[in-house]
Design a protein around this motif. Structure first.
Motif, PDB file in Angstrom:
ATOM      1  N   ALA A 133       0.836  -1.207   0.000  1.00 37.44           N
ATOM      2  CA  ALA A 133       0.000   0.000   0.000  1.00 37.44           C
ATOM      3  C   ALA A 133       0.866   1.251   0.000  1.00 37.44           C
ATOM      4  CB  ALA A 133      -0.924  -0.012   1.217  1.00 37.44           C
ATOM      5  N   ALA A 134       1.900   1.269   0.838  1.00 40.93           N
ATOM      6  CA  ALA A 134       2.780   2.434   0.916  1.00 40.93           C
ATOM      7  C   ALA A 134       3.542   2.644  -0.380  1.00 40.93           C
ATOM      8  CB  ALA A 134       3.751   2.265   2.079  1.00 40.93           C
ATOM      9  N   ALA A 135       3.804   1.562  -1.124  1.00 43.90           N
ATOM     10  CA  ALA A 135       4.535   1.654  -2.382  1.00 43.90           C
ATOM     11  C   ALA A 135       3.632   1.988  -3.568  1.00 43.90           C
ATOM     12  CB  ALA A 135       5.278   0.350  -2.652  1.00 43.90           C
ATOM     13  N   GLY A 136       2.336   2.184  -3.317  1.00 43.60           N
ATOM     14  CA  GLY A 136       1.442   2.622  -4.374  1.00 43.60           C
ATOM     15  C   GLY A 136       0.813   1.519  -5.198  1.00 43.60           C
ATOM     16  N   TYR A 137       0.733   0.305  -4.673  1.00 48.99           N
ATOM     17  CA  TYR A 137       0.048  -0.761  -5.389  1.00 48.99           C
ATOM     18  C   TYR A 137      -1.425  -0.399  -5.554  1.00 48.99           C
ATOM     19  CZ  TYR A 137       4.013  -4.030  -5.153  1.00 48.99           C
ATOM     20  OH  TYR A 137       5.218  -4.651  -5.321  1.00 48.99           O
ATOM     21  N   THR A 138      -2.034  -0.877  -6.619  1.00 51.31           N
ATOM     22  CA  THR A 138      -3.417  -0.516  -6.909  1.00 51.31           C
ATOM     23  C   THR A 138      -4.369  -1.184  -5.926  1.00 51.31           C
ATOM     24  OG1 THR A 138      -3.823  -2.372  -8.404  1.00 51.31           O
ATOM     25  CG2 THR A 138      -2.812  -0.386  -9.357  1.00 51.31           C
TER      26      THR A 138
END
Length: 416
Positions: free
Chosen positions: A370-375
């Motif tokens: 989530a923090a890494a920007g996964y969809t």
């Protein structure tokens, strides 16, 4: 920068265990890895490590060494290796004609499963090529002696009945996987115990059937009992997996519920599965140690263990429950793809510590994604892989109890 060039130089000297550095150059640069970072680029000759010239990138905010490379006399060679092991590339079973260890005997069938591969950035000194590079380094410290191949041509074409074969095979697979982490996934990762590539002894343990990673020394060693461990990439990457666990947590490797054994099994299975040798319906698709195990020497392990137990009924021990952690993360591999699954796995692992259990590690993988920007779709898929078996046992997913994070939220524990 939060630290000046003098402080950065101090961090560089500490990393190289050097009192002084000569022929020094220091520049302020941008380094682009998992993110753009302001860094100090330091090039010089430390009074350690045989006087080689090194280039280091030191984070200008926290002094962390982002990258270190020996600049002296690197050259590319080639060598014959199993890729990843002879049974997988041939889609053959152990015991089929020609596909047995035979006390290291070569056969036409095994020879046909050796492939010429690049040996990148090996060292050339005084006309002699050695298997020492920025991501892997053959070091002979354990009995028997004379285990690291060298030559004057850069061509390391040995058959598997030649003891030099193992050192070439390990170099290729360690170098390939460490480049994958650092360059493809963009995660800066090097051993914390020393500068340079991952140090390994391809023939150690006085010939016993065993392999290991030492958190004290940061080194890998491989035994020769049964099938030589260094001939099977699953064994090589599994032991590297312990190193990855140690380095990415700065010494916080956990074996609660066999977590680190599962880490080793996951990274090895992810690597071998990426070759696409076995179809998903083949029994060997879910095997660990295809060449070294599942034979008369020992039974190997599996990566579909989630079909046999739930998280709530895990047995005690290390290796058996570790299979569950590997199996659950490989569900992510199959549904969101190798690179996305591997990157979330490693970023999540970096959020764990020495007492982390499997469930907390699974939550860390979700939080890191989530923090890494996964969809949102990727996050929901990973969450279902980790938890769906709790509410729908027929779904044959895992049974951790986790919170689904929302995409874009930053969490208190840094994933870096």
């Amino acid at each position: 920068p939060a630290i000046d060039d003098a402080a950065a130089l101090g961090h560089a000297r500490g990393y190289l265990r050097a009192k002084e550095m000569r022929d020094l150059r220091v520049d302020r640069v941008w380094w682009v890895g998992d993110a753009a970072r302001l860094a100090w680029r330091i090039v010089g000759q430390p009074d350690s490590l045989d006087g080689a010239h090194w280039e280091l990138l030191v984070d200008a905010l926290d002094g962390r060494v982002l990258r270190a490379e020996n600049l002296d006399s690197h050259a590319n060679g080639t060598g014959l290796v199993f890729d990843p092991d002879p049974l997988s590339s041939a889609q053959a079973a152990y015991g089929t004609t020609g596909y047995v260890d035979g006390n290291d005997a070569n056969t036409p069938q095994l020879q046909a499963q050796t492939f010429n591969r690049p040996l990148r950035d090996i060292t050339l000194t005084g006309g002699v090529y050695s298997l020492v590079g920025p991501y892997a380094a053959c070091v002979d410290w354990d009995a028997p002696t004379g285990t690291c191949a060298t030559n004057t041509t850069g061509v390391f074409n040995y058959t598997r009945d030649d003891d030099n074969f193992e050192s070439v095979n390990v170099y290729y697979h360690l170098d390939t996987y460490m480049r994958y982490i650092n360059q493809t996934l963009g995660i800066a990762l090097t051993p914390r115990q020393y500068a340079g590539g991952v140090q390994y002894d391809p023939r150690g343990f006085s010939g016993a059937d065993n392999s290991s990673f030492s958190s004290a020394t940061g080194r890998l060693r491989f035994g020769e009992g049964g099938v030589d461990d260094a001939e099977d990439a699953d064994v090589v990457i599994h032991e590297l997996g312990h190193g990855i666990h140690d380095w990415i947590t700065n010494g916080g490797l956990s074996q609660v519920q066999g977590l680190s054994e599962g880490v080793g099994d996951y990274v090895a299975a992810s690597y071998s599965r990426s070759f696409n040798h076995w179809p998903a319906n083949a029994t060997a698709y879910s095997w660990m140690f295809d060449w070294d195990g599942h034979n008369p020497f020992w039974g190997g392990r599996i990566t579909n263990y989630h079909l046999s137990v739930t998280y709530q009924t895990l047995p005690s021990g290390l290796h058996i429950p570790g299979q569950y952690w590997a199996s659950c993360n490989l569900l992510n591999y199959n549904t969101i793809g190798r690179e996305a699954a591997d990157r979330a796995f490693l970023l999540g692992l970096a959020m764990t510590g020495g007492s982390t259990n499997q469930q907390d590690a699974a939550q860390a993988v979700l939080n890191a994604a989530a923090a890494a920007g996964y969809t949102p779709t990727q996050l929901a898929t990973m969450h279902a892989n980790f938890t769906a078996g709790t509410t729908d046992p027929g779904n044959r997913r895992c049974t951790y109890v986790l919170t689904l994070p929302q995409g874009g939220i930053l969490f208190a524990n840094s994933f870096e």
